[in-house]
Design an enzyme around this catalytic site. Structure first.
Site, short mmCIF file in Angstrom:
data_model
loop_
_atom_site.label_atom_id
_atom_site.label_comp_id
_atom_site.label_asym_id
_atom_site.label_seq_id
_atom_site.Cartn_x
_atom_site.Cartn_y
_atom_site.Cartn_z
N ASN A 85 -10.03 -0.98 -1.25
CA ASN A 85 -8.58 -0.80 -1.16
C ASN A 85 -7.94 -1.33 -2.45
O ASN A 85 -8.07 -2.52 -2.75
CB ASN A 85 -8.06 -1.57 0.06
N CYS B 93 0.82 -1.23 0.00
CA CYS B 93 0.00 0.00 0.00
C CYS B 93 0.85 1.27 0.00
O CYS B 93 0.36 2.34 -0.36
CB CYS B 93 -0.95 0.01 1.19
N HIS C 45 -3.89 6.83 1.76
CA HIS C 45 -4.19 5.47 1.31
C HIS C 45 -5.59 5.08 1.78
O HIS C 45 -6.01 5.44 2.88
CB HIS C 45 -3.15 4.48 1.83
N1 ACO Z 1 -18.76 -9.32 7.83
C1 ACO Z 1 -19.36 -9.46 9.04
N2 ACO Z 1 -18.66 -9.63 10.19
C2 ACO Z 1 -17.33 -9.67 10.09
C3 ACO Z 1 -16.63 -9.55 8.86
C4 ACO Z 1 -17.42 -9.37 7.69
N3 ACO Z 1 -16.87 -9.21 6.48
N4 ACO Z 1 -15.31 -9.63 9.09
C5 ACO Z 1 -15.14 -9.81 10.42
N5 ACO Z 1 -16.37 -9.83 11.03
C6 ACO Z 1 -16.66 -9.98 12.45
C7 ACO Z 1 -15.51 -10.60 13.22
O1 ACO Z 1 -15.54 -11.99 13.12
C8 ACO Z 1 -15.78 -10.09 14.62
O2 ACO Z 1 -16.79 -10.89 15.19
P1 ACO Z 1 -16.77 -11.24 16.78
O3 ACO Z 1 -16.89 -9.93 17.47
O4 ACO Z 1 -17.95 -12.11 16.93
O5 ACO Z 1 -15.45 -11.90 17.02
C9 ACO Z 1 -16.38 -8.70 14.39
O6 ACO Z 1 -16.82 -8.68 13.02
C10 ACO Z 1 -15.42 -7.56 14.62
O7 ACO Z 1 -14.19 -7.88 13.96
P2 ACO Z 1 -12.94 -6.92 14.02
O8 ACO Z 1 -11.83 -7.58 13.27
O9 ACO Z 1 -12.70 -6.49 15.41
O10 ACO Z 1 -13.50 -5.66 13.19
P3 ACO Z 1 -12.83 -4.28 12.93
O11 ACO Z 1 -13.72 -3.21 13.38
O12 ACO Z 1 -11.40 -4.23 13.40
O13 ACO Z 1 -12.81 -4.23 11.34
C11 ACO Z 1 -11.23 -4.48 9.55
C12 ACO Z 1 -12.08 -5.17 10.61
C13 ACO Z 1 -12.19 -3.79 8.58
C14 ACO Z 1 -10.41 -5.52 8.83
C15 ACO Z 1 -10.30 -3.42 10.23
O14 ACO Z 1 -9.66 -4.01 11.34
C16 ACO Z 1 -9.26 -2.83 9.30
O15 ACO Z 1 -9.57 -2.16 8.34
N6 ACO Z 1 -7.96 -3.02 9.59
C17 ACO Z 1 -6.85 -2.42 8.85
C18 ACO Z 1 -6.71 -2.94 7.45
C19 ACO Z 1 -5.50 -2.28 6.78
O16 ACO Z 1 -5.20 -1.11 7.00
N7 ACO Z 1 -4.75 -3.01 6.00
C20 ACO Z 1 -3.50 -2.44 5.46
C21 ACO Z 1 -3.55 -2.23 4.06
S1 ACO Z 1 -3.67 -3.71 3.14
C22 ACO Z 1 -2.10 -3.99 2.48
O17 ACO Z 1 -1.12 -3.41 2.80
C23 ACO Z 1 -2.03 -5.11 1.55
#
Ligand code: ACO
Length: 353
Positions: free
Chosen positions: A310, A113, A280
């Site tokens: 993304n 990214c 980003h």
């Molecule tokens: N649909 C429904 N529920 C979901 C989904 C989905 N697609 N995905 C996860 N959940 C659930 C989880 O299982 C969890 O359930 P639980 O509470 O029963 O355990 C709940 O939702 C909350 O999950 P979290 O992982 O805590 O959710 P969060 O608010 O952190 O959002 C996300 C997840 C969107 C992935 C976020 O953490 C994020 O964006 N992180 C950063 C990503 C990033 O910046 N990546 C870097 C760039 S990519 C690169 O470099 C290649």
């Protein structure tokens, strides 16, 4: 010393628009969850067979046309992608071939990214050193190769099959936090040397810290394995990225704010003086948090994650292209680009358009 300015840009958005509701046909997710947690509403997928270099070459051709620069003027090509067509060679030569360019120096870089920021610094360093005058910088990704779906899951996602099996549903759910975020795209800019000292790249701050690399990486299909790819890795799902979302979220906000503040402070620029901030687009919540901490006004920060998701290395040039075509960038405007991604790699680049 010459400075580097962006003189044109282009993009390539694939044809298949995928909504959150379409994804909910093949895994336990909802439009509400995806929008609330990430801001993504739609993303675009390539047709099977279209590659990253195809998108990159299309975007590059559009950027050259937009800049009114002939392909034979280019003396350096930089390709940034984490989803290259082949293990080797990298996509630089594939783009050069597709565009019918003369042989030029090219770099293939993979800072995920943050790839576009690393590419811009490389371009700027070549321009400042007098090694290049016209640089084509391409960020391009086809993430759909990472999608873990069976043929039936793909058909179901596109409404061509009734439903997925229980086993397919379980399998797809394993990756639901990751796959809903990503889309395919290509975007490119043409960078040219100028003697106008009021314009161009001012400063770049780039950092890599591999301490937590395994919080966001692809565990399989690499040369740590012998052979580097085999059916057992696919059965385990090791060809799909592993991501500790919460950890990456925290690191992204910390590092993007820190890098932005440092690069602004050492150049005597205040956040409120920036015309635009191109962040980003990994998660809208990350960007809203960073914008608030940096004290930015709403109109300074561009978002397009709701439409494209993304798009990794394509994200920042895509934002640039949309802003430039909408007339939101004028010569001399102070602009900050900032990114964080796998590696972990991050950075901030300050330029005057
Ligand atoms: N649909 C429904 N529920 C979901 C989904 C989905 N697609 N995905 C996860 N959940 C659930 C989880 O299982 C969890 O359930 P639980 O509470 O029963 O355990 C709940 O939702 C909350 O999950 P979290 O992982 O805590 O959710 P969060 O608010 O952190 O959002 C996300 C997840 C969107 C992935 C976020 O953490 C994020 O964006 N992180 C950063 C990503 C990033 O910046 N990546 C870097 C760039 S990519 C690169 O470099 C290649």
């Amino acid at each position: 010393m010459p400075r580097s300015i962006i003189v044109g840009s282009g993009k390539s958005i694939p044809p298949i628009c995928v909504t959150n509701d379409m994804l909910s046909r093949v895994m336990d997710t909802t439009d509400a969850w995806i929008q609330e947690r990430s801001g993504v509403q739609t993303r675009y997928y390539v047709e099977k067979g279209t590659s990253t270099a195809d998108l990159g070459a299309q975007a590059a051709a559009e950027a050259l046309a937009n800049a009114s620069v002939d392909k034979d003027e280019v003396d350096l090509l930089i390709s940034a992608t984490m989803t290259p067509d082949h293990y080797f060679p990298g996509n630089g030569g594939l783009i050069q071939k597709r565009l019918g360019m003369k042989p030029v120096a090219s770099f293939d870089i993979r800072q995920q990214c943050a790839g576009f920021l690393y590419a811009m610094q490389l371009a700027d360093a070549h321009v400042r050193a007098g090694l290049a005058k016209t640089v084509l910088v391409v960020g391009h990704e086809v993430h759909t190769g990472f999608m873990p779906y069976s043929e039936n899951s793909w058909a179901c996602l596109y409404g061509q099959s009734e439903k997925v099996t229980e086993a397919e549903w379980e399998w797809n759910n394993r990756f639901r936090h990751l796959v809903v975020l990503f889309g395919d795209a290509g975007a490119a800019v043409v960078v040219k040397a100028t003697d106008d000292e009021r314009r161009g790249v001012v400063d770049s701050l780039l950092r890599t810290d591999g301490t937590d690399f395994d919080k966001l990486y692809v565990p399989g299909t690499g040369f740590r394995h012998r052979p580097y790819t085999d059916p057992a890795q696919f059965e385990r799902g090791d060809h799909v990225p592993v991501m500790d979302g919460r950890h990456v979220f925290k690191m992204a906000t910390t590092r993007m704010i820190e890098a932005s503040q440092q690069v602004l402070a050492r150049n005597g620029v205040k956040p409120e003086e920036l015309k635009l901030v191109l962040m980003h687009q990994a998660n809208k919540r990350i960007n809203e948090y960073c914008a608030k901490q940096l004290g930015l006004r709403e109109e300074q920060v561009l978002h397009n994650i709701e439409r494209y998701g993304n798009t990794t290395a394509a994200t920042i040039p895509l934002l640039w292209d949309e802003a430039a075509r909408a007339g939101r960038i004028a010569p001399g405007d102070p602009i900050l680009m900032v990114a964080f991604g796998a590696g972990m790699n991050w950075g901030a680049t300050l330029l005057r358009a």
